[in-house]
Design a protein around this motif. Structure first.
Motif, PDB file in Angstrom:
ATOM      1  N   GLU A  66      -5.579   0.010  13.848  1.00 51.56           N
ATOM      2  CA  GLU A  66      -4.134  -0.171  13.967  1.00 51.56           C
ATOM      3  C   GLU A  66      -3.363   0.991  13.344  1.00 51.56           C
ATOM      4  O   GLU A  66      -2.163   1.146  13.589  1.00 51.56           O
ATOM      5  N   PHE A  67      -4.053   1.797  12.517  1.00 48.13           N
ATOM      6  CA  PHE A  67      -3.411   2.907  11.828  1.00 48.13           C
ATOM      7  C   PHE A  67      -3.812   4.250  12.442  1.00 48.13           C
ATOM      8  O   PHE A  67      -3.692   5.289  11.788  1.00 48.13           O
ATOM      9  N   GLN A  70      -2.058   7.545  11.737  1.00 46.05           N
ATOM     10  CA  GLN A  70      -1.339   7.442  10.463  1.00 46.05           C
ATOM     11  C   GLN A  70      -2.270   7.600   9.261  1.00 46.05           C
ATOM     12  O   GLN A  70      -1.795   7.790   8.149  1.00 46.05           O
ATOM     13  N   ASP A 263       3.833  -5.962   5.154  1.00 46.67           N
ATOM     14  CA  ASP A 263       3.003  -5.046   5.933  1.00 46.67           C
ATOM     15  C   ASP A 263       3.751  -3.750   6.242  1.00 46.67           C
ATOM     16  O   ASP A 263       3.182  -2.657   6.166  1.00 46.67           O
ATOM     17  N   GLN A 264       5.012  -3.871   6.600  1.00 49.05           N
ATOM     18  CA  GLN A 264       5.796  -2.688   6.936  1.00 49.05           C
ATOM     19  C   GLN A 264       5.958  -1.779   5.728  1.00 49.05           C
ATOM     20  O   GLN A 264       5.830  -0.550   5.835  1.00 49.05           O
ATOM     21  N   ARG A 267       2.684  -0.037   5.080  1.00 52.49           N
ATOM     22  CA  ARG A 267       2.434   0.981   6.107  1.00 52.49           C
ATOM     23  C   ARG A 267       3.246   2.242   5.817  1.00 52.49           C
ATOM     24  O   ARG A 267       2.755   3.362   5.951  1.00 52.49           O
ATOM     25  N   GLU A 268       4.494   2.054   5.417  1.00 58.57           N
ATOM     26  CA  GLU A 268       5.347   3.201   5.125  1.00 58.57           C
ATOM     27  C   GLU A 268       4.868   3.978   3.905  1.00 58.57           C
ATOM     28  O   GLU A 268       5.082   5.192   3.809  1.00 58.57           O
ATOM     29  N   LEU A 270       1.704   4.376   3.068  1.00 57.74           N
ATOM     30  CA  LEU A 270       0.287   4.667   3.231  1.00 57.74           C
ATOM     31  C   LEU A 270      -0.058   6.104   2.880  1.00 57.74           C
ATOM     32  O   LEU A 270      -1.122   6.374   2.309  1.00 57.74           O
ATOM     33  N   LEU A 279      -2.605  -1.002  -0.295  1.00 57.67           N
ATOM     34  CA  LEU A 279      -2.806  -1.815   0.907  1.00 57.67           C
ATOM     35  C   LEU A 279      -3.947  -2.802   0.700  1.00 57.67           C
ATOM     36  O   LEU A 279      -3.821  -3.999   1.021  1.00 57.67           O
TER      37      LEU A 279
END
Length: 373
Positions: A66-67, A70, A263-264, A267-268, A270, A279
């Motif tokens: 999913e990443f 990123q 989660d957002q 993710r930001e 990361l 995470l």
């Protein structure tokens, strides 16, 4: 959320509703819905094993695919360092075993979609090695039983080819990663196409490729264990729209919004120092399984459709987790007194730990102690 399981729910409901007679006949004698608790609770009887107990570390993980784009593999170094310090002796991953895939292929009417989604093609490796899936798994066991302390590159290429023929791609990758760059070439059952496949697997963002396989090499392990299970899957029903709408409506709740917000933010962050570790700390925090339940399975259980879409969904989820944990327990029984790390999607984590805690010869390890800063 992973919606790949949603299309099977109508068929699951049909299966459940097809056998209500026995359940209804038993209901008058079943007692009240609450109140009866069996006196014997396996988790309260851990027992005293003859040797060292089995220790299991359940590491909840996001699916790193999913990443894609990123995340770089080197960002996982702080996580790998902590797992390395725990010194796992066995590693289990959320993948279907080659043997289960072989069984599912023999029932295409029921499992064609499952095989397409979760089972790697073994045709070419089978042709090159001359081994079918069962034979390849037996051959891998034979090779490992006599594995030398200093295997040659040719022996590692051969074992990688055998693992590919046996449907165990990540174990094949383990052998591939042991090889010096100059020895990652065709030979001993690997052709250029299989070499390219292993190289793609090595570079793919995945907890199996970027955590489990490299960690196995660092720990001197020769394979990983595939413990996922999809034997409860059913063919897609003709109409899934009502089912999907009901489940989506159940998922529209405050707990789900809280998860999305968390989660957002993770993710930001990361790419920042400590972002990957943060995470994983969040995925394995003590309160996360309850939040997952409220946002997902608890909400689905209360979903009011007459067809019982949510209850069928939860039933399939519990069945899958029980069988996954049974696979882990089988691995431990073969090598008692060991430390096993199991990597699994974070939504499974609470169920894994709850079911494993019921086993007499399993001691759970606190992941937050391993993941601490």
């Amino acid at each position: 959320m992973n919606f790949r399981t949603l299309p099977v729910l109508l068929a699951l409901v049909a299966a459940l509703n097809a056998a209500p007679i026995h359940a209804q006949a038993a209901a008058p004698d079943a007692g009240p819905a609450t109140g009866y608790v069996p006196a014997f609770q396996p988790g309260q009887h851990p027992g005293t094993p003859a040797g060292a107990p089995n220790q299991v570390l359940v590491l909840g993980t996001p699916h790193l695919a999913e990443f894609e784009g990123q995340l770089r593999q080197e960002q996982l170094a702080p996580l790998l360092a902590r797992l390395r310090q725990w010194r796992p002796q066995l590693i289990a991953v959320e993948r279907l075993s080659g043997l289960q895939c072989d069984s599912l292929r023999r029932q295409p009417a029921r499992y064609a979609d499952t095989v397409k989604s979760y089972c790697p093609d073994v045709t070419q490796a089978a042709q090159l090695t001359g081994l079918d899936v069962v034979q390849a798994n037996e051959e891998a066991g034979r090779l490992l039983a006599a594995w030398p302390a200093q295997p040659t590159p040719a022996q590692r290429r051969r074992l990688a080819a055998v693992f590919l023929a046996g449907g165990e791609s990540i174990s094949a990758l383990v052998q591939w990663l042991y090889l010096p760059a100059g020895e990652r070439r065709a030979g001993e059952g690997l052709n250029d196409a299989l070499v390219a496949r292993l190289e793609r697997l090595r570079g793919r963002a995945s907890e199996d490729s970027w955590i489990a396989a490299p960690l196995a090499v660092e720990m001197g392990l020769q394979r990983v264990y595939s413990v996922d299970d999809h034997t409860s899957d059913l063919p897609d029903p003709a109409d899934t729209q009502a089912q999907e709408a009901a489940i989506r409506q159940a998922w529209d709740n405050e707990a789900a919004r809280t998860r999305r917000t968390r989660d957002q933010a993770l993710r930001e962050g990361l790419a920042q120092a400590g972002g990957v570790l943060a995470l994983y700390q969040d995925c394995n925090a003590p309160g996360m399984p309850a939040l997952v339940y409220r946002s997902d399975f608890g909400a689905a259980l209360a979903e009011p459709s007459p067809q019982g879409y949510g209850r069928a969904y939860v039933g399939a989820w519990e069945t899958r987790n029980l069988r996954m944990v049974a696979n882990i327990r089988e691995v431990l029984a073969q090598q008692p007194g060991t430390r096993l790390l199991t990597l699994v999607g974070a939504s499974h984590k609470g169920y894994y730990e709850a079911y494993l805690q019921q086993m007499h010869d399993v001691r759970l390890v606190n992941p937050m102690a391993v993941l601490k800063d």
